[in-house]
Scaffold this motif. Structure first.
Motif, PDB file in Angstrom:
ATOM      1  N   ASN A 245       3.733   3.273   9.152  1.00 40.79           N
ATOM      2  CA  ASN A 245       4.449   2.906  10.448  1.00 40.79           C
ATOM      3  C   ASN A 245       5.137   1.699  10.376  1.00 40.79           C
ATOM      4  OD1 ASN A 245       1.804   4.585  11.515  1.00 40.79           O
ATOM      5  ND2 ASN A 245       3.688   5.417  12.472  1.00 40.79           N
ATOM      6  N   ARG A 246       4.468   0.644  10.074  1.00 41.07           N
ATOM      7  CA  ARG A 246       4.919  -0.942   9.808  1.00 41.07           C
ATOM      8  C   ARG A 246       4.424  -1.259   8.359  1.00 41.07           C
ATOM      9  NH1 ARG A 246       6.618   0.642  14.017  1.00 41.07           N
ATOM     10  NH2 ARG A 246       6.515  -0.125  15.931  1.00 41.07           N
TER      11      ARG A 246
ATOM     12  N   ASP B  54       9.464  -3.930   7.794  1.00 40.50           N
ATOM     13  CA  ASP B  54       9.651  -4.120   8.968  1.00 40.50           C
ATOM     14  C   ASP B  54       9.521  -5.419   9.530  1.00 40.50           C
ATOM     15  OD1 ASP B  54       9.693  -1.189   9.828  1.00 40.50           O
ATOM     16  OD2 ASP B  54       8.077  -1.186   9.060  1.00 40.50           O
TER      17      ASP B  54
ATOM     18  N   GLU C 135       7.413   9.286  14.030  1.00 44.83           N
ATOM     19  CA  GLU C 135       8.214   8.307  13.589  1.00 44.83           C
ATOM     20  C   GLU C 135       8.388   7.584  12.108  1.00 44.83           C
ATOM     21  OE1 GLU C 135       7.143   5.276  16.493  1.00 44.83           O
ATOM     22  OE2 GLU C 135       8.000   6.228  18.137  1.00 44.83           O
ATOM     23  N   ARG C 136       6.854   7.862  11.547  1.00 45.00           N
ATOM     24  CA  ARG C 136       6.683   7.459  10.186  1.00 45.00           C
ATOM     25  C   ARG C 136       7.523   8.403   9.343  1.00 45.00           C
ATOM     26  NH1 ARG C 136       1.868   8.935   9.440  1.00 45.00           N
ATOM     27  NH2 ARG C 136       0.956   7.484  11.055  1.00 45.00           N
TER      28      ARG C 136
ATOM     29  N   ASP D 238      10.265  10.061  10.084  1.00 40.58           N
ATOM     30  CA  ASP D 238      11.556   9.814  10.263  1.00 40.58           C
ATOM     31  C   ASP D 238      12.149   8.418   9.561  1.00 40.58           C
ATOM     32  OD1 ASP D 238      11.683  12.319  11.540  1.00 40.58           O
ATOM     33  OD2 ASP D 238      11.820  11.385  13.761  1.00 40.58           O
ATOM     34  N   LYS D 239      11.529   7.588   9.825  1.00 40.90           N
ATOM     35  CA  LYS D 239      11.713   6.303   9.182  1.00 40.90           C
ATOM     36  C   LYS D 239      11.738   6.308   7.815  1.00 40.90           C
ATOM     37  CE  LYS D 239       9.264   1.936   8.052  1.00 40.90           C
ATOM     38  NZ  LYS D 239       8.112   1.184   8.311  1.00 40.90           N
TER      39      LYS D 239
END
Length: 317
Positions: free
Chosen positions: A211-212, A261, A304-305, A307-308
């Motif tokens: 995620n980050r 990020d 979100e992960r 899609d990123k």
């Protein structure tokens, strides 16, 4: 004894003079504190001037510095009550990947990292941080365990890449890496990854599809090493410097491209000069990221992960 890189020769000369003066001062015959102070100030100015304008190839050298903090150092400094876990439950335990349970700033977490080793003996044992399939299957096992028990995942990446040997290929290296990436993208818990030295190819992505994704200021992250790229494009590793520039592998390039990020600042002269300060900054950045992600539910984290990473490299007509 401090290891100096090729481009640090002026700094090495200055620090050599400081050591000579300190030795003279120790005899009690002369007080040279003022002169030592002037030289130390000069070293600081030289370090600042040098590290503010590092080329991509010089950053590769810094990222590979033998005294940089490794995954084991990050775990020791940032994780309390660490309990290592071993094995892939299928073939063997790969020492190039370490991992287990612990507490990070009061939270129970699963930690995973690629470990190069600090001494020659350790590097041989850990295969210089180049994992085999069983290493990635161990990482996948730990991530699935984290998902099952709702524990955030922290990863520390420092590898030239996955091991390319015949034995690794025979045991399904590509499949193991792909499954590890798939697991990164599938878990419903926060995943914060940190590139602390080298982030080489799929061997790094296998633990870094988070995620980050954070990077140390002088770390590098790329689909291939500069030497490997030069050998393919120019048929000679002598063009590694050109390849490093073309690959856009520095933290600054990758943040601009949206691949990572955030950048974690290193102490003046690189993380190898003050590992504790560097790791404290990393812990702060990872803690901030985890605090933010903890507000999301599992479905949102996974969506979100995915899609990123699907958006990376997308082009518009």
């Amino acid at each position: 004894m401090r290891h100096f890189l090729d481009f640090e020769k002026p700094i090495a000369d200055l620090e050599g003079k400081i050591e000579e003066l300190k030795h003279l001062s120790g005899t009690g015959e002369i007080n040279i504190a003022d002169e030592v102070g002037k030289l130390q100030a000069k070293v600081e100015r030289q370090l600042r001037a040098t590290y503010q304008k590092l080329t991509a190839w010089q950053k590769v050298q810094v990222a590979r510095h033998p005294d940089r903090p490794h995954a084991a150092d990050a775990i020791a400094h940032l994780i309390e009550d660490y309990q290592p876990l071993a094995g892939d439950r299928g073939y063997a335990d790969d020492a190039a990947i370490v991992g287990g349970l612990g507490r990070f700033r009061g939270r129970s977490v699963v930690v995973i990292g690629t470990e190069k080793g600090a001494t020659t003996e350790q590097r041989v044992k850990r295969n210089f941080g180049m994992a085999r399939p069983e290493g990635y299957r161990k990482a996948r096992r730990l991530m699935e365990m984290a998902d099952r028990f709702g524990l955030p995942i922290l990863t520390f990446v420092d590898t030239a890449g996955a091991y390319p040997g015949v034995d690794a290929e025979a045991r399904g290296q590509a499949e193991a890496i792909a499954r590890s990436i798939e697991t990164c993208l599938s878990v419903r818990v926060p995943l914060v990854a940190a590139i602390i030295g080298e982030g080489g190819s799929g061997g790094a992505v296998a633990l870094a599809a988070g995620n980050r994704v954070l990077m140390f200021e002088h770390a590098v992250y790329s689909v291939i090493s500069p030497e490997g790229c030069a050998s393919i494009l120019w048929r000679s590793a002598e063009f590694a410097k050109d390849a490093a520039e073309a690959l856009k592998m520095t933290a600054q390039d990758l943040e601009r491209l949206g691949v990572i990020d955030g950048i974690v600042p290193e102490p003046l002269g690189g993380a190898h000069r003050d590992p504790k300060v560097a790791l404290a900054a990393l812990g702060k950045a990872m803690g901030t990221a985890l605090d933010d992600l903890a507000r999301r539910d599992g479905g949102q984290l996974r969506a979100e992960r995915r899609d990123k990473f699907l958006a990376m490299g997308a082009t518009e007509d």
